[in-house]
Design an enzyme around this catalytic site. Sequence first.
Site, short mmCIF file in Angstrom:
data_model
loop_
_atom_site.label_atom_id
_atom_site.label_comp_id
_atom_site.label_asym_id
_atom_site.label_seq_id
_atom_site.Cartn_x
_atom_site.Cartn_y
_atom_site.Cartn_z
N GLY A 1 -8.86 35.53 -4.33
CA GLY A 1 -8.84 36.94 -3.98
C GLY A 1 -10.21 37.40 -3.50
O GLY A 1 -10.33 38.19 -2.55
N THR A 2 -11.25 36.88 -4.13
CA THR A 2 -12.61 37.24 -3.74
C THR A 2 -12.92 36.81 -2.31
O THR A 2 -13.50 37.57 -1.53
CB THR A 2 -13.63 36.61 -4.71
OG1 THR A 2 -13.48 37.22 -6.00
CG2 THR A 2 -15.06 36.81 -4.23
N ASN B 1 -7.93 46.99 -11.78
CA ASN B 1 -7.82 45.87 -12.71
C ASN B 1 -8.26 46.21 -14.13
O ASN B 1 -7.86 45.55 -15.09
CB ASN B 1 -8.65 44.69 -12.20
CG ASN B 1 -10.09 45.05 -11.96
OD1 ASN B 1 -10.39 46.02 -11.24
ND2 ASN B 1 -11.01 44.30 -12.52
N GLN C 1 -3.88 43.11 -8.30
CA GLN C 1 -3.15 43.47 -9.51
C GLN C 1 -1.75 44.00 -9.21
O GLN C 1 -0.96 44.24 -10.13
CB GLN C 1 -3.93 44.52 -10.30
CG GLN C 1 -5.29 44.07 -10.79
CD GLN C 1 -5.22 42.98 -11.84
OE1 GLN C 1 -4.27 42.91 -12.62
NE2 GLN C 1 -6.22 42.10 -11.87
N THR D 1 -9.29 21.96 5.54
CA THR D 1 -7.97 21.40 5.24
C THR D 1 -7.22 22.28 4.26
O THR D 1 -7.75 22.67 3.21
CB THR D 1 -8.12 19.98 4.64
OG1 THR D 1 -8.81 19.16 5.57
CG2 THR D 1 -6.75 19.38 4.34
N CYS E 1 -14.79 39.08 -14.36
CA CYS E 1 -15.84 38.70 -13.39
C CYS E 1 -17.22 39.22 -13.80
O CYS E 1 -18.22 38.81 -13.22
CB CYS E 1 -15.47 39.22 -12.01
SG CYS E 1 -13.96 38.48 -11.37
#
Length: 407
Positions: free
Chosen positions: A76-77, A157, A191, A249, A337
Amino acid sequence: MEKNTQEIYLDHAATTYVREEVKAAMDRYFCEEFGNPGSFHTLGLKAKEAVAEARNTVKQLINANKPEEIIFTGSGTESINLAIQGIARANKTLGKHIITSKIEHEAVLETCKYLQQHEGFEITYLDVDKYGVISPEELKKAIRNDTILISIMYANNEIGTIQSIIELVKIAKEISQKQEHPLIFHTDACQAGGVLDIDVNKLGVDLMTINSSKIYGPKGVGMLYVKSGTKIHPLIHGGGQENRLRSGTENVAGIVGFATALELAQAEKEQENKRLTELRNKLIKTLTEKIPKTFLNGHPTERLPNNVNITFLDVEGESMMLYLNEYGVCASTGSACTSYSLDPSHVILALGLPYEAAHGTLRFTLGKRTTEEDIDKILQVLPGIVESLRKISPVNLTVEEVLKNDK
């Protein structure tokens, strides 16, 4: 009650376990069909087909117009960084002003901070009210002729507050029509996946981020929806995978797992939301009634069905969390985080609460394995923990003096 009993996990906003159905869908791409999707032999073509199927599944789930609008990332970051930095750099000749809010995830705030400090962008951080809600009027006032990007999270969140993204996007698009350049809207929906309506056409957003590890999928996989025609630059250069926006990849097993997890979550959301809302409400009501000097953070009704964020005055959240851990209860004091920081949550401070109160906050985020027995155990052990900690606390606040600073 005895300590170190069966573990109760109530930190689903931080991450979730991988569902068995998801793991089963992924397994064959680790050791059997392990080819590179860029290779033109049987194993490579099978991998390429698996990624294409996953992309089409996600496209349908979020009602995107084209499969190539789905960009798979590593988290997500990363998705948020691609959205904000990619849009900023691709459109900087049109303007260098970005709008976000004070309660965004650090992935948004730190990216904006970097652009401000190192690339000359100007950032406007919108205030929120005491429930964590962004005012549409304040957004309207903040938009300028040189504004190129707005990034507002769909659901928070930490406090669970849900923003009216449709209304905020409508304001942005109305103003955009009067300007000489488009006003691009990104939402962090990490979220919201599997919980809220993530139809991008209904929401009206140009970009949307979802994270696999929040929806019972594998870690290390994220997604960015990029509406066709949106001008954006890549962060990672190389072989040109992911519509030339994310070279490297492809993580075939992870991508398949992400698509499977999102499909399951969206199919089950109505029933699961109802179940979790009942458990959430029981936990909120009993804790705030049973333990003096406590109050709920976030919107009382427009909140995620699994989110309970409560401030307990005169105690530290870290102490409560550690005591709960002794009873096998996994909770948090805010975003995972920032767990290494001793500073109070920026989200709680943005609600207008003083530092002393912000330090006494606990977040419980419920999930698929959460039962009523789990809730009952918390209601049994937490009042005693709070009472014990208050006996040795030098702080003596009242709810009235704390909430008088509310916006």
